[in-house]
Design an enzyme around this catalytic site. Structure first.
Site, PDB file in Angstrom:
ATOM      1  N   SER A   1      21.040  43.926  68.898  1.00 31.71           N
ATOM      2  CA  SER A   1      20.276  43.929  70.141  1.00 31.71           C
ATOM      3  C   SER A   1      19.070  44.833  69.946  1.00 31.71           C
ATOM      4  CB  SER A   1      21.151  44.470  71.287  1.00 31.71           C
ATOM      5  OG  SER A   1      20.385  44.765  72.442  1.00 31.71           O
TER       6      SER A   1
ATOM      7  N   TYR B   1      26.191  51.447  75.421  1.00 32.85           N
ATOM      8  CA  TYR B   1      25.836  50.197  74.752  1.00 32.85           C
ATOM      9  C   TYR B   1      24.826  50.457  73.646  1.00 32.85           C
ATOM     10  CZ  TYR B   1      24.259  45.332  74.244  1.00 32.85           C
ATOM     11  OH  TYR B   1      23.933  44.088  73.756  1.00 32.85           O
TER      12      TYR B   1
END
Length: 255
Positions: free
Chosen positions: A140, A153
């Site tokens: 990501s 995250y």
């Protein structure tokens, strides 16, 4: 590029929805026999039936990638595979460092990092035996820069990025490529809903005013393009964002 016979099997983790399911469809269309793994057996079985009905080859295998014993058992089914797409992962919560839930942090690390490690370790011998293997790590943009409210995250995705980068160094000279694809804002049915524990209002605000966030198909096309490059071509890192997103925190919204 049609995959060589020894490399025609592609294992996709987290294939029950979103980017994983889209990638399975697209790799199947490119001639790969796709092996769909996820915890939700009903969904991957339905997807396997869909791909087969469309003329592709697909097998569903219910798997929790954080269960190392189950992963090792799964890996015994393969002498060779051509592609591993480490897609399973996800985000939980958007709390600050001061208020974050350690249990959510632990779960994100287990899924995004340890899960990727488990499957990669278990299948690396089969990837190498194919003579032309590819490991894809779907990280990501959170693995490359930070943003407020994303500490857990971001930390997990930074670790996943480092896993891919280190693996590439360690196996150079073997017939296995390591590709990292790092998407920015992608609108799927479940990502934001899962992050906010099913709160549809909070999930909708993530994409509010963004005319065209990326779709699962956009990212799947990127993965498929990278995988189907000639064997000597390695796409080390590919960052893909919608045009409206300049960074994790700079997003054009038409509100």
């Amino acid at each position: 590029m049609t995959p060589a016979a020894a490399s025609r099997i592609a294992v996709i983790t987290g294939a029950s929805s979103g980017i994983g399911a889209a990638t399975a469809r697209q790799l199947a269309a490119e001639g790969y026999r796709v092996v769909l793994t996820a915890r939700r057996k009903d969904r991957i079985e339905a997807l396997a039936e869909e791909i087969t009905a469309a003329g592709g080859q697909a097998t569903a295998y219910a798997l929790d990638i954080t269960d190392r014993t189950a992963v090792d058992e799964f890996a015994t089914a393969f002498k060779t595979i051509g592609v591993l797409v480490n897609n399973a992962g996800g985000a939980l919560g958007a709390d600050t460092i001061a208020t974050g839930d350690p249990a959510q942090w632990r779960q994100m690390y287990e899924t995004n990092v340890i899960g990727t490690l488990n499957v990669t370790q278990a299948l690396l011998p089969a990837l190498t035996a194919s003579g032309d293997g590819t490991v894809v790590v779907l990280s990501s943009t959170a693995g490359h820069s930070t943003y407020e409210g994303g500490g857990g995250y971001v930390a997990a995705k930074h670790a996943e990025h480092v896993l891919a980068e280190t693996l590439r160094l360690e196996i150079v000279g073997t017939p296995v490529r390591v590709i990292e694809v790092a998407p920015g804002m992608v609108k799927t049915d479940e990502f934001a809903l899962t992050r906010f524990d099913g709160d549809a209002e909070k999930a909708a605000k993530v994409y509010a005013g963004v005319a065209q966030p990326l779709t699962a198909d956009d990212v799947a096309e990127t993965i498929t393009w990278a995988v189907t490059r000639p064997s000597h071509v390695n796409i080390d890192l590919l960052v893909v964002r919608p045009r409206a997103q300049a960074s994790n925190t700079k997003i054009h919204r038409e509100l």
